[in-house]
Structure formats: structure tokens, C-alpha cells
Design a protein around this motif. Structure first.
Motif, PDB file in Angstrom:
ATOM      1  N   UNK A 159       0.748  -1.510  -0.120  1.00 11.53           N
ATOM      2  CA  UNK A 159       0.216   0.539  -0.169  1.00 11.53           C
ATOM      3  C   UNK A 159       1.524   1.593   0.095  1.00 11.53           C
ATOM      4  N   UNK A 160       1.143   1.724  -1.394  1.00 14.21           N
ATOM      5  CA  UNK A 160       1.658   3.300  -1.291  1.00 14.21           C
ATOM      6  C   UNK A 160       0.933   4.348  -0.274  1.00 14.21           C
ATOM      7  N   UNK A 168      11.700  10.371  -5.980  1.00 15.29           N
ATOM      8  CA  UNK A 168      11.079   8.663  -6.146  1.00 15.29           C
ATOM      9  C   UNK A 168      11.578   7.523  -5.354  1.00 15.29           C
ATOM     10  N   UNK A 169      11.704   8.887  -3.568  1.00 16.41           N
ATOM     11  CA  UNK A 169      11.537   8.117  -2.327  1.00 16.41           C
ATOM     12  C   UNK A 169       9.764   7.103  -2.374  1.00 16.41           C
ATOM     13  N   UNK A 189      20.017   0.854  -5.549  1.00 21.00           N
ATOM     14  CA  UNK A 189      20.870   2.176  -5.107  1.00 21.00           C
ATOM     15  C   UNK A 189      20.508   3.006  -3.988  1.00 21.00           C
ATOM     16  N   UNK A 190      19.188   2.746  -3.696  1.00 23.80           N
ATOM     17  CA  UNK A 190      18.867   2.936  -2.387  1.00 23.80           C
ATOM     18  C   UNK A 190      18.463   2.776  -1.147  1.00 23.80           C
ATOM     19  N   UNK A 191      18.518   3.345  -0.221  1.00 23.32           N
ATOM     20  CA  UNK A 191      18.181   2.342   1.462  1.00 23.32           C
ATOM     21  C   UNK A 191      16.870   1.839   1.439  1.00 23.32           C
ATOM     22  N   UNK A 241      14.963   6.215  -5.947  1.00 20.58           N
ATOM     23  CA  UNK A 241      14.193   5.269  -6.906  1.00 20.58           C
ATOM     24  C   UNK A 241      14.923   4.099  -6.159  1.00 20.58           C
ATOM     25  N   UNK A 242      13.638   2.748  -6.195  1.00 20.91           N
ATOM     26  CA  UNK A 242      14.437   1.804  -5.991  1.00 20.91           C
ATOM     27  C   UNK A 242      13.520   0.646  -7.525  1.00 20.91           C
TER      28      UNK A 242
END
Ligand SMILES: [Fe+2]
Length: 252
Positions: A159-160, A168-169, A189-191, A241-242
Motif C-alpha cells: 500500500x503506497x 522517487x522515495x 541503489x537506495x536505502x 528510486x527503488x
């Protein structure tokens, strides 16, 4: 968000401390640190407000995200119960807080250390249109986990709650069905950050994560395969970004 890798961490094993930073009510407010950027003070806290806690309207100098784990907190004239999510932009004058019977929350200061300035007007530079208030349990539908491609294995739903158009987090709830399994190894590339609201999962490199389990995983940390025996519901975030990079190299 240069925070160290913390995984696994189980906050239920830790005690609360009194929240005594300037600007916070000195009693009735407690915290545990889940992760901390020691350069800028950005942090993720689990907080508890005791029954009867109140705070005047005011703003923070940092973007703040709040997720209500249990209990109820009134923000201005809005009741925020279990599952409620708030994104409060820096400089946004939040309504007065009232906590009639106590509540526990995840509270995330994204840019700097916790700060509070009493105010009933927004800072002139506040991006106030960015304010988000939604109950993640009641007001947001589950969607398949294939938000990005290549995707997490089927059986992980999402659920966003918020998507940041600049970085883009994403902030989201996710669940894993009982007997969920993904057999490859991932890095990004993201945490990635996660808090287990309820349930358990297992990760090849880091072992079991029960209810109250937490991780802050910096970019490029290999993780997987992973599975959930009995199911999990969790709050998660990325800081940008994921993209899923998958492989099967167990020596990585
Ligand atoms: Fe991941």
C-alpha cells in the motif's frame, strides 16, 4: 541519509527514554532510537505518548513522517488512530496534539535532529501542499508488489502511502503472505528501511526478524533469499528510486 547498516534490530528488547529535547513537553513523551544519521541528526524513532499528553501547534525544521502503531492521537481536529500515516513537510504548523489514552508511533525526522517551534502558522517557505494524512489500514487498498520491474516475488503486497516526486522515495505498508518465499539475492541503489508491525520473516544473511523487528539497510547491501513462515505486515520506506538488482551468487 548516511545512516549505518542496522539489521537485525528488535526494538521490543529496548527501554524507552524520556524525550527531553528543547521544545518537547518534558513529561509524557518517550522515545527509542531505531536508526540515526550522526552527521545531521536525521533519525527514526519509536515514540510513546502517555495518556493525557498534549502539545501546542507547531512546526519542525525537518520533514517528519509519522505512523500510528497503536492507540489514538488527535492532531488539530483530526483523529489519527491505528494505521494512520502523516507526512509533515518542514515548516508545516501541525495542529495541537492530544493523546487521551496513550499511543505508540514511528516518528521519522528525515533531514535533521528532532526540533519543535511553537507556531500556528506555516513557515513562509513551507511546501505545505506536500502534507499527507491517510489511514493506511482503512483508506488505502492493497496492490500487487510489482510496483517496479523486475519485481519482488508474488505474495508480497503493498500500500503506497507517499511517493516523493523529486527523489522517487516511497513510504508504504507491505505484507508477506504465509509461506512467502523469494529465492534470489537483491540489492538496490537506495536505502531500505522496515519495521515489523506484526509477524516474522527470515533473511539469508541476517536471520529472523520478529514483531518489533527493524532494519535500516544502506544501498548495495546484498539481501536474500528471504521468506515468511506465518506472514508479516510492516511499514517500509526507501530514500530514493527503488530498482531491484537480482542475482544468485551466494559468495557476494
Ligand atoms: Fe530489498
Amino acid at each position: 541519509m548516511a545512516r549505518p547498516h542496522i539489521e537485525p534490530f528488535v526494538e521490543l528488547n529496548e527501554s524507552y527514554k524520556n524525550f527531553t529535547l528543547p521544545g518537547f513537553t518534558p513529561s509524557g513523551s518517550h522515545f527509542k532510537v531505531l536508526s540515526l544519521d550522526t552527521d545531521v541528526g536525521a533519525c527514526t524513532l519509536k515514540m510513546r505518548f502517555d495518556g493525557g499528553y498534549t502539545r501546542k501547534p507547531g512546526m519542525s525544521y525537518s520533514d517528519v513522517e509519522i505512523f500510528v502503531l497503536n492507540g489514538m492521537m488527535k492532531v488539530g481536529d483530526q483523529f489519527c488512530g491505528e494505521g494512520h500515516y502523516l507526512f509533515v513537510p518542514a515548516g508545516y504548523a501541525m495542529g495541537a496534539l492530544e493523546v487521551p489514552q496513550g499511543c505508540e508511533l514511528l516518528v521519522m525526522y528525515n533531514d535533521s535532529e528532532p526540533s519543535f517551534l511553537e507556531s500556528d502558522t506555516h513557515h513562509p517557505l513551507c511546501l505545505k501542499e506536500g502534507y499527507v494524512t491517510v489511514n493506511g489500514y482503512e483508506d488505502a487498498p492493497w496492490a500487487p508488489g510489482n510496483l517496479v520491474n523486475p519485481s519482488v516475488a508474488a505474495g508480497c503486497m503493498i500500500k503506497v502511502l507517499r511517493y516523493d516526486v523529486l527523489t522517487e522515495a516511497i513510504s508504504f505498508l507491505y505484507c508477506m503472505t504465509p509461506q512467502f518465499m523469494q529465492d534470489n539475492i537483491s540489492y538496490h541503489d537506495c536505502a531500505e528501511e522496515s519495521y515489523h508491525i506484526w509477524g516474522e520473516s527470515w533473511m539469508l544473511q541476517f536471520g529472523d526478524l520478529p514483531t518489533g523487528g527493524y532494519f535500516w539497510r544502506p544501498p548495495y547491501i546484498n539481501h536474500g533469499s528471504f521468506r515468511s513462515k506465518l506472514g508479516t505486515i510492516a511499514f517500509g520506506r526507501t530514500d530514493s528510486k527503488l530498482h531491484n538488482y537480482f542475482h544468485f551468487n551466494p559468495w557476494s
